[in-house]
Design a protein around this motif. Structure first.
Motif, PDB file in Angstrom:
ATOM      1  N   VAL A 107       0.840  -1.200   0.000  1.00 58.78           N
ATOM      2  CA  VAL A 107       0.000   0.000   0.000  1.00 58.78           C
ATOM      3  C   VAL A 107       0.875   1.251   0.000  1.00 58.78           C
ATOM      4  N   ALA A 108       1.943   1.234   0.807  1.00 59.52           N
ATOM      5  CA  ALA A 108       2.841   2.392   0.888  1.00 59.52           C
ATOM      6  C   ALA A 108       3.485   2.683  -0.466  1.00 59.52           C
ATOM      7  N   GLN A 148       2.263   1.992  -3.414  1.00 63.62           N
ATOM      8  CA  GLN A 148       1.241   2.544  -4.303  1.00 63.62           C
ATOM      9  C   GLN A 148       0.979   4.020  -3.982  1.00 63.62           C
ATOM     10  N   LEU A 149       1.011   4.383  -2.718  1.00 65.21           N
ATOM     11  CA  LEU A 149       0.833   5.788  -2.340  1.00 65.21           C
ATOM     12  C   LEU A 149       1.988   6.636  -2.875  1.00 65.21           C
ATOM     13  N   LYS A 150       3.218   6.111  -2.777  1.00 64.16           N
ATOM     14  CA  LYS A 150       4.371   6.849  -3.287  1.00 64.16           C
ATOM     15  C   LYS A 150       4.275   7.036  -4.797  1.00 64.16           C
ATOM     16  N   GLN A 151       3.755   6.043  -5.508  1.00 59.15           N
ATOM     17  CA  GLN A 151       3.586   6.159  -6.953  1.00 59.15           C
ATOM     18  C   GLN A 151       2.612   7.284  -7.299  1.00 59.15           C
ATOM     19  N   ARG A 152       1.735   7.596  -6.369  1.00 64.18           N
ATOM     20  CA  ARG A 152       0.757   8.667  -6.575  1.00 64.18           C
ATOM     21  C   ARG A 152       1.191   9.970  -5.910  1.00 64.18           C
ATOM     22  N   GLU A 153       2.497  10.074  -5.641  1.00 65.20           N
ATOM     23  CA  GLU A 153       3.144  11.280  -5.131  1.00 65.20           C
ATOM     24  C   GLU A 153       2.669  11.665  -3.739  1.00 65.20           C
ATOM     25  N   LEU A 154       2.309  10.679  -2.936  1.00 69.72           N
ATOM     26  CA  LEU A 154       2.034  10.896  -1.527  1.00 69.72           C
ATOM     27  C   LEU A 154       3.182  10.297  -0.720  1.00 69.72           C
ATOM     28  N   GLU A 155       3.466  10.901   0.442  1.00 70.95           N
ATOM     29  CA  GLU A 155       4.580  10.456   1.258  1.00 70.95           C
ATOM     30  C   GLU A 155       4.067   9.751   2.515  1.00 70.95           C
ATOM     31  N   PRO A 156       4.092   8.417   2.534  1.00 72.25           N
ATOM     32  CA  PRO A 156       3.684   7.700   3.740  1.00 72.25           C
ATOM     33  C   PRO A 156       4.844   7.567   4.720  1.00 72.25           C
ATOM     34  N   MET A 196     -15.733   6.024   9.026  1.00 73.49           N
ATOM     35  CA  MET A 196     -15.806   5.395   7.704  1.00 73.49           C
ATOM     36  C   MET A 196     -14.485   4.702   7.405  1.00 73.49           C
ATOM     37  N   TRP A 197     -14.557   3.433   6.986  1.00 76.33           N
ATOM     38  CA  TRP A 197     -13.331   2.697   6.730  1.00 76.33           C
ATOM     39  C   TRP A 197     -13.089   2.497   5.244  1.00 76.33           C
ATOM     40  N   VAL A 198     -11.859   2.099   4.926  1.00 76.95           N
ATOM     41  CA  VAL A 198     -11.453   1.716   3.571  1.00 76.95           C
ATOM     42  C   VAL A 198     -11.329   0.200   3.564  1.00 76.95           C
ATOM     43  N   ASP A 199     -11.936  -0.452   2.583  1.00 73.07           N
ATOM     44  CA  ASP A 199     -12.014  -1.914   2.573  1.00 73.07           C
ATOM     45  C   ASP A 199     -11.288  -2.485   1.356  1.00 73.07           C
ATOM     46  N   PHE A 200     -10.089  -3.041   1.570  1.00 79.75           N
ATOM     47  CA  PHE A 200      -9.321  -3.650   0.489  1.00 79.75           C
ATOM     48  C   PHE A 200      -9.808  -5.072   0.170  1.00 79.75           C
ATOM     49  N   GLN A 212     -10.329   5.517  -2.319  1.00 79.72           N
ATOM     50  CA  GLN A 212     -10.961   5.877  -1.052  1.00 79.72           C
ATOM     51  C   GLN A 212      -9.918   6.302  -0.013  1.00 79.72           C
ATOM     52  N   LEU A 213      -8.801   5.564   0.031  1.00 76.80           N
ATOM     53  CA  LEU A 213      -7.743   5.893   0.982  1.00 76.80           C
ATOM     54  C   LEU A 213      -7.147   7.268   0.681  1.00 76.80           C
ATOM     55  N   ILE A 214      -6.896   7.543  -0.603  1.00 72.30           N
ATOM     56  CA  ILE A 214      -6.342   8.838  -0.980  1.00 72.30           C
ATOM     57  C   ILE A 214      -7.341   9.957  -0.665  1.00 72.30           C
ATOM     58  N   TRP A 215      -8.625   9.691  -0.840  1.00 71.26           N
ATOM     59  CA  TRP A 215      -9.662  10.665  -0.477  1.00 71.26           C
ATOM     60  C   TRP A 215      -9.569  10.981   1.027  1.00 71.26           C
ATOM     61  N   GLY A 216      -9.433   9.933   1.835  1.00 74.86           N
ATOM     62  CA  GLY A 216      -9.327  10.158   3.268  1.00 74.86           C
ATOM     63  C   GLY A 216      -8.093  10.961   3.642  1.00 74.86           C
ATOM     64  N   ILE A 217      -6.969  10.717   2.941  1.00 78.97           N
ATOM     65  CA  ILE A 217      -5.713  11.405   3.261  1.00 78.97           C
ATOM     66  C   ILE A 217      -5.719  12.846   2.782  1.00 78.97           C
ATOM     67  N   THR A 218      -6.170  13.064   1.552  1.00 80.22           N
ATOM     68  CA  THR A 218      -6.034  14.375   0.917  1.00 80.22           C
ATOM     69  C   THR A 218      -7.309  15.203   0.918  1.00 80.22           C
ATOM     70  N   GLY A 219      -8.463  14.551   1.074  1.00 75.58           N
ATOM     71  CA  GLY A 219      -9.734  15.270   0.966  1.00 75.58           C
ATOM     72  C   GLY A 219     -10.233  15.386  -0.460  1.00 75.58           C
ATOM     73  N   LEU A 220      -9.510  14.781  -1.421  1.00 77.89           N
ATOM     74  CA  LEU A 220      -9.900  14.844  -2.828  1.00 77.89           C
ATOM     75  C   LEU A 220     -10.786  13.640  -3.155  1.00 77.89           C
ATOM     76  N   LYS A 221     -12.057  13.876  -3.392  1.00 75.71           N
ATOM     77  CA  LYS A 221     -13.014  12.805  -3.628  1.00 75.71           C
ATOM     78  C   LYS A 221     -12.835  12.224  -5.031  1.00 75.71           C
ATOM     79  N   PRO A 222     -12.766  10.898  -5.152  1.00 76.63           N
ATOM     80  CA  PRO A 222     -12.646  10.285  -6.490  1.00 76.63           C
ATOM     81  C   PRO A 222     -13.836  10.670  -7.363  1.00 76.63           C
ATOM     82  N   GLY A 223     -13.550  11.058  -8.606  1.00 80.31           N
ATOM     83  CA  GLY A 223     -14.615  11.405  -9.543  1.00 80.31           C
ATOM     84  C   GLY A 223     -14.895  12.888  -9.626  1.00 80.31           C
TER      85      GLY A 223
END
Length: 329
Positions: free
Chosen positions: A21-22, A24-32, A112-116, A126-137
């Motif tokens: 997961v970490a 994949q987050l780095k690939q999307r330019e987030l720093e876990p 609200m949880w994220v379900d893998f 969903q996880l990125i939405w929770g971290i950044t506040g940017l809603k998918p779509g």
């Protein structure tokens, strides 16, 4: 202080899944913030965790088949206090092997949880939405950068190479955790990629222009089979984190800090020395980012099994870090 987007709170038994997961987050330019990547050997992990808890932007609490770890509950409580004080997002994350009806603590059940375990809705989105506040779509999620265009790829199974190099042996050595043999094989493959014979070293220009596809594959193999502990991308992160610059130049203070952190300098605080290659640690007790080593050794001071070992090239890490950055690794 390096800024992180999310703290990954997890049971150590779930670490392989959390590392995926970490990455994949780095690939999307987030720093876990992940303990195996950020905790420096020889220093208090409690101090490091407290420092991050006081400034981190969000926390993801992972729940898998192993349940909660003994220290995970302490971390959760600390983040919940921060959540109350400054509305820090606390995100329960169910891993793919979590029970059908997970037993979540009472304070997590109302979140609200994220379900893998399910593909819909997309758990990573969903996880990125929770971290950044940017809603998918509504706004596009940052997508992984495409690899640098290669002139021609030659594949051996799934081991892509611009230079027709077969990485099967390296993969097998890493899978068997034969770290020293894999380190030497990495050096040989990199020499082959730049058209040199073994026994020499890499120039700055060769490292700054190393084939991206080959560098990426070598790094992926090291990261995969070490569970995120070893690899050029891991070394790059630490080097840049201590103030190094990815420009191929020598920065003494950053270089010394890097050597201390990855175990290439040893001794008392006021009397530290760079180790020789034969003094490297070739097992999982090594510090994070300790390997690979051989590819950057240069000045010969002794010989071991026919390989020159000696002093680290002072600009090698900067050159490698620069190439890793430019190749989007």
């Amino acid at each position: 202080m390096e800024k992180f987007d999310v703290f990954l709170c997890h049971n150590s038994k779930d670490k392989p899944a959390v590392i995926q997961v970490a990455e994949q987050l780095k690939q999307r330019e987030l720093e876990p913030w992940l303990d195996i990547w950020e905790l420096r050997p020889g220093f208090s992990w409690q101090d490091s965790l407290e420092q991050q808890i006081n400034q981190i932007g969000a926390v993801a609490i992972f729940v898998g088949s192993s349940g909660f770890g003994p220290w995970q509950s302490q971390e959760i409580n600390a983040f919940l206090r921060q959540f109350v004080n400054r509305k820090c997002p606390v995100i329960p994350v169910l891993l793919s092997d979590a029970p059908t009806e997970p037993q979540l603590p009472l304070f997590l059940q109302g979140l609200m949880w994220v379900d893998f375990r399910s593909s819909q809705p997309d758990p990573m989105g969903q996880l990125i939405w929770g971290i950044t506040g940017l809603k998918p779509g509504t706004r596009p999620t940052i997508q992984p950068k495409p690899p640098e265009t290669s002139p021609k790829l030659i594949k051996t199974n799934d081991l892509a190479s611009e230079k027709g190099i077969d990485y099967t042996k390296l993969r097998d050595l890493l899978a068997a955790h034969k770290w020293k043999e894999a380190d030497i094989e990495t050096y040989l493959m990199m020499m082959q990629a730049v058209g040199k014979k073994d026994g020499g070293w890499f120039s700055t220009d060769e490292l700054l222009n190393f084939p991206c596809t080959d560098l990426r594959k070598i790094d992926q193999l090291w990261v995969k089979y070490s569970n995120g502990k070893f690899g050029f991308s891991v070394q790059k992160k630490i080097y840049l984190g201590v103030g190094g610059k990815a420009d191929g130049k020598y920065y003494e203070e950053a270089w010394n800090k890097f050597g201390d952190k990855v175990g290439w300098r040893r001794g008392w605080i006021l009397n530290k020395e760079w180790i020789s290659y034969s003094e490297g640690t070739f097992d999982t007790s090594a510090p994070v980012a300790h390997l690979p080593m051989r590819a950057s050794w240069r000045k010969s001071i002794e010989f071991e099994l026919g390989w020159a070992s000696g002093i680290w090239v002072t600009d090698a890490m900067s050159s490698l870090a620069s190439r890793v950055v430019n190749c989007n690794i």
